[in-house]
Design an enzyme around this catalytic site. Structure first.
Site, short mmCIF file in Angstrom:
data_model
loop_
_atom_site.label_atom_id
_atom_site.label_comp_id
_atom_site.label_asym_id
_atom_site.label_seq_id
_atom_site.Cartn_x
_atom_site.Cartn_y
_atom_site.Cartn_z
N GLU A 114 0.87 -1.21 0.12
CA GLU A 114 0.02 0.03 0.05
C GLU A 114 0.92 1.27 0.05
O GLU A 114 1.98 1.42 0.57
CB GLU A 114 -1.05 -0.13 1.35
N CYS A 152 3.66 8.15 1.27
CA CYS A 152 4.11 7.17 2.38
C CYS A 152 4.20 6.02 1.27
O CYS A 152 3.38 5.42 1.04
CB CYS A 152 3.01 7.07 3.44
N CYS A 154 6.66 -7.47 6.65
CA CYS A 154 7.88 -6.92 7.63
C CYS A 154 8.10 -8.24 8.44
O CYS A 154 7.32 -8.95 8.86
CB CYS A 154 7.46 -5.81 8.27
N CYS A 204 7.22 -6.22 15.24
CA CYS A 204 6.69 -5.17 16.26
C CYS A 204 5.21 -5.55 16.74
O CYS A 204 4.47 -5.56 15.79
CB CYS A 204 6.79 -3.74 16.04
N CYS A 220 1.84 -3.54 15.38
CA CYS A 220 1.77 -3.10 13.95
C CYS A 220 1.32 -4.23 13.16
O CYS A 220 1.52 -5.46 13.20
CB CYS A 220 3.47 -3.11 13.33
N CYS A 248 -1.09 5.21 9.81
CA CYS A 248 -0.16 4.35 10.38
C CYS A 248 -0.24 2.99 10.90
O CYS A 248 -1.11 3.00 11.78
CB CYS A 248 0.71 5.26 11.34
N1 SAH Z 1 9.38 0.03 9.68
C1 SAH Z 1 9.57 1.16 9.70
C2 SAH Z 1 8.58 2.08 9.01
C3 SAH Z 1 7.07 1.83 8.91
S1 SAH Z 1 5.99 1.94 10.24
C4 SAH Z 1 9.55 1.61 11.13
O1 SAH Z 1 9.08 0.75 11.97
O2 SAH Z 1 9.93 2.77 11.62
C5 SAH Z 1 5.84 3.62 10.26
C6 SAH Z 1 5.49 4.15 11.89
O3 SAH Z 1 4.09 3.73 12.20
C7 SAH Z 1 6.58 3.62 12.70
O4 SAH Z 1 6.68 4.51 13.57
C8 SAH Z 1 5.64 2.36 13.26
O5 SAH Z 1 6.10 1.88 14.45
C9 SAH Z 1 4.25 2.93 13.46
N2 SAH Z 1 3.16 2.14 13.66
C10 SAH Z 1 3.11 0.75 13.37
N3 SAH Z 1 2.03 0.35 13.70
C11 SAH Z 1 1.10 1.28 14.07
C12 SAH Z 1 -0.27 1.38 14.85
N4 SAH Z 1 -1.00 0.23 14.76
N5 SAH Z 1 -0.49 2.75 15.37
C13 SAH Z 1 0.08 3.53 15.08
N6 SAH Z 1 1.34 3.61 14.67
C14 SAH Z 1 1.81 2.53 14.15
FE1 SF4 Z 2 8.23 -3.76 10.71
FE2 SF4 Z 2 5.76 -2.61 11.53
FE3 SF4 Z 2 7.94 -3.10 13.31
FE4 SF4 Z 2 7.93 -1.12 11.22
S1 SF4 Z 2 6.47 -0.96 12.97
S2 SF4 Z 2 9.53 -2.65 11.88
S3 SF4 Z 2 6.85 -2.20 9.66
S4 SF4 Z 2 6.80 -4.84 12.18
#
Ligand code: SAH
Ligand code: SF4
Length: 371
Positions: free
Chosen positions: A91, A104, A111, A115, A118, A344
């Site tokens: 996306e 974005c 991934c 995390c 996420c 996000c």
């Molecule tokens: N992998 C990279 C970039 C993609 S995520 C990273 O982790 O930085 C972009 C941002 O959205 C990151 O700060 C991530 O931690 C945050 N994010 C992920 N899941 C989210 C959620 N459910 N609600 C709000 N922010 C989230």
């Molecule tokens: Fe991967 Fe989501 Fe963690 Fe970013 S926040 S490193 S996209 S698992």
């Protein structure tokens, strides 16, 4: 073999032309046609000799990824589900604001970093995107925004997309080579001509790759911090076990020597009862004390079965005040495009998971629970 010219940055295109026995300056012309004007057909390139256009058409293509679905939110945010083959999709999101338009971009199908909060991480991982698939998201978004505005090609000087953030699906530094090449195309004056300050890469903290990036392509840096101590970060951003906070902070300091901005942006997702107390805010001040930085607080965007709740707004306000009173600039990210799941961490795309993550998670369910 047919090559897709969207995979090449200008130096790679120059060597390609040299191999064809053509002058390297053709690379600049072609970059302008492909990226600046958004051409995908060699016939459109009227200042290139017909014989060369025909030669190119025989052995090369300009092939952006196909758009599967395009959605437009009530607030003007747009989301494209980009088809990258084999039932995989990623996306891309465009966020219009008064003074800028931010795209974005995704860097991987899923991934591998897991995390816990996420949605992309929950999808598992399939593969890295190619350069053509990464820069192709910019190509496709430009194309579609131009059409929405009634243009085939934009009038010179007009730029709808003024900023790019590598904050879509995937960990960009885990797909280092392709992401760096794509970002070089974003910065190339013959292509998109964005300044290094207007391209931001967000990482969960891959320390060795951060050190490489500052030499190879130092763009603005955002770091997903999300926790103010190693215990909690180990749990919610598991890459922390490999690169703990002290190492991450030292890497941020080293990065700033070469960065286009004199601060790092720390992203901090606000999870109710997990990382959002006053105590956490005070700990955070101590963790970042040697790194010039700004904070971006992101209210958690829920998705099904996440197991987390968004922090209460008065808790977010209190947390923010602690940081502000210590002299930091703090923004609380506005949620955009929620009605089309474009916020996000809500980007899910379509991931044919190769890591069997859901299977592994299913095994953790205690015996006796009805499935
Ligand atoms: N992998 C990279 C970039 C993609 S995520 C990273 O982790 O930085 C972009 C941002 O959205 C990151 O700060 C991530 O931690 C945050 N994010 C992920 N899941 C989210 C959620 N459910 N609600 C709000 N922010 C989230
Ligand atoms: Fe991967 Fe989501 Fe963690 Fe970013 S926040 S490193 S996209 S698992």
């Amino acid at each position: 073999m047919t090559v897709n010219l969207l995979n090449f940055d200008q130096p790679a295109l120059a060597s390609y032309f040299q191999e064809l026995g053509e002058k390297p300056f053709r690379a600049k012309q072609l970059m302008r046609w492909m990226h600046h004007f958004g051409a995908s057909d060699f016939e459109q390139m009227t200042d290139i000799a017909k014989t060369l256009r025909e030669k190119l058409a025989q052995q090369a293509v300009i092939q952006p990824p196909a758009v599967h679905v395009e959605q437009v939110s009530d607030d003007g945010t747009r989301k494209w589900l980009v088809d990258v083959g084999n039932q995989n999709g990623v996306e891309t999101v465009f966020i219009p604001e008064a003074d800028r338009g931010t795209l974005c971009i995704s860097s991987q199908v899923g991934c591998a970093l897991e995390c816990t909060f996420c949605s992309t991480g929950r999808q598992g991982f399939n593969r890295n995107l190619s350069v053509a698939e990464i820069i192709g998201q910019l190509w496709v978004a430009n194309h579609s925004l131009r059409q929405a505005d009634g243009y085939d090609m934009l009038p010179a000087g007009e730029r709808i997309i003024s900023n790019v953030v590598m904050m879509g699906m995937g960990e960009p530094l885990a797909n280092y080579d392709n992401v760096v090449t794509a970002m070089r195309i974003m910065l190339d004056d013959s292509a998109y001509g964005l300044s290094r300050r207007r391209v931001t890469l967000s990482t969960s903290g891959l320390v060795p790759a951060m050190d490489r990036l500052k030499e190879d392509c130092p763009v603005a840096l955002a770091v997903s911090l999300h926790a103010p101590n190693d215990n909690l970060r180990d749990e919610i951003v598991p890459i922390n076990k490999k690169y703990p906070l002290a190492e991450l902070m030292a890497a941020c300091q080293r990065y700033l020597v070469k960065a286009p901005r004199d601060f790092v942006t720390f992203e901090y997702v606000m999870l109710d009862g997990i990382n959002d107390t006053l105590q956490h805010a005070k700990q955070l001040l101590d963790v970042v004390k040697d790194v010039p930085c700004k904070f971006n607080l992101i209210p958690f965007n829920p998705f099904p079965d996440s197991g987390y709740d968004t922090s209460r707004s008065d808790n977010i306000r209190r947390f923010r005040n602690v940081l502000m009173q210590a002299g930091y600039v703090v923004t609380t990210r506005k949620t955009r495009g929620e009605d089309i799941d474009a916020a996000c961490g809500q980007l899910a795309g379509k991931v044919q998971d190769k890591t069997r993550r859901s299977e592994r998670r299913a095994r953790k369910i205690p015996i006796g629970v009805a499935l």
